[in-house]
Enzyme design. Sequence first.
Site, PDB file in Angstrom:
ATOM      1  N   ASP A  92       3.017  25.015 -27.149  1.00  0.00           N
ATOM      2  CA  ASP A  92       2.685  25.700 -28.234  1.00  0.00           C
ATOM      3  C   ASP A  92       1.179  25.816 -28.131  1.00  0.00           C
ATOM      4  O   ASP A  92       0.446  25.256 -27.407  1.00  0.00           O
ATOM      5  CB  ASP A  92       2.960  24.920 -29.526  1.00  0.00           C
ATOM      6  CG  ASP A  92       2.316  23.644 -29.529  1.00  0.00           C
ATOM      7  OD1 ASP A  92       2.144  22.796 -28.731  1.00  0.00           O
ATOM      8  OD2 ASP A  92       1.528  23.440 -30.846  1.00  0.00           O
ATOM      9  N   GLU A 156       2.000  20.362 -30.706  1.00  0.00           N
ATOM     10  CA  GLU A 156       0.836  19.639 -30.749  1.00  0.00           C
ATOM     11  C   GLU A 156      -0.181  20.407 -31.588  1.00  0.00           C
ATOM     12  O   GLU A 156      -0.898  19.563 -32.248  1.00  0.00           O
ATOM     13  CB  GLU A 156       0.558  19.401 -29.137  1.00  0.00           C
ATOM     14  CG  GLU A 156      -0.623  18.533 -29.170  1.00  0.00           C
ATOM     15  CD  GLU A 156      -2.001  19.108 -29.183  1.00  0.00           C
ATOM     16  OE1 GLU A 156      -2.834  18.129 -29.609  1.00  0.00           O
ATOM     17  OE2 GLU A 156      -2.138  20.224 -29.211  1.00  0.00           O
TER      18      GLU A 156
END
Length: 451
Positions: A92, A156
Amino acid sequence: MSSNPVAETVASLMPRAKAELTELVAFKSVADFDQFPQSESEGAANWIADALRAEGFTDVELLDTPDGTQSVYGYLPGPEGARTVLLYAHYDVQPPLDEAAWSTPPFELTERNGRWYGRGAADCKGGVIMHLLALRALKANGGVPVHVKVIAEGSEEMGTGGLERYAEQHPDLLAADTIVIGDAGNFRVGLPTVTTTLRGMTMLNVQVDTLEGNLHSGQFGGAAPDALGALIRVLDSLRAEDGSTTIDGLAPTSPWDGLQYDEEQFRKDAKVLDGVGLIGSGTVADRIWARPAVTVLGIDCPPVVGATPSVQASARAKVSLRVPPGVDAIEATKLLQAHLEARTPWGARVRTEQVGQGQAFSAETSSPAYTAMAEAMAVAYPGQQMQYAGQGGSIPLCNTLASLYPDAEILLIGLSEPEAQIHAADESVSPDELERLSVAEALFLLNYAAG
């Protein structure tokens, strides 16, 4: 780089690495599904899962984590009796922010001036490619000498803790003798660095309300309490005159005693405008690695264009607090909430909402894994010795893993050196760093297996 079979193999794989990173960067995998389609993140997760299967990984899974995102897990068995190493990265990315500020489209990997530009190129899709390169180099030169687990996280950057909660619920899944977190970076390009501390973090939304509705500033301004003005006052109370973070009850911690950060170099790395001073006191390393730091991430209020002459009834902000090792993030959150509530002026109503939190991390650097990594980096970076540095950012998973596996050694390396400009416009990765760190990781696995 001195010639050796591993280094030669990695060098030959760099064109493939660029092509793969181009594919991976193209996914708009921001784990904020109010802004970006969830299908983009799912596409990136499936890309990684397919790449692991192609490399012979077994038990490849897309893990549905409690925050609604997916992490990718794979296991590559090694020789019988070998140690197990967990390789971590996340797929991500941060939103591109103002796309007009980018010199080239953020989700198109573009080469210029010897670097590859694109959102996630360094943080941390490049980390996924780094792990793949290291494993491919080993497979081409006798095989992977350890059992390997790979975990690629899907949230994250959001700090929503999906993988941490999943790992706690499935404690055997990520168990390993050593964990290599590929989400840090060298102190500068060409200087091999292992990050030994991370600041923790907490994020709060704070809302201030003063009126039932907006009012005409000419008719009521001067007596009617302005929610935006109250919010500005309370946010200003979080800093001293010199810019140091000042939260009631939160004391500064010990000074940083490792690698120092030259102030002029920091100014260049941070691209501080001429004539603008740095904030805080102490060394730069103290300020960014060993002390709390508050940042106002955003404010909800009328934009300048289209603003009307009104006294604002409500205003809202998102506040981030970085906390160094030795400071409990849960306690820091309570202190920040109490400070905001106590310092809001005029009896205005104030509400806080926690939207993210992670503990600080400090590594044990005298372990065999650190010796193996130092030897590997000395080969991958001829003439350089591995340095220890802190990092101001947070990787909350580190503390979860340290708690679940107290005997595991944890090393943090990666591609996010200062020129990478992670989280900003024109994020980029140095292909030279990608190549050298991939060599270093491969040699580390060889050294660690033989140790």
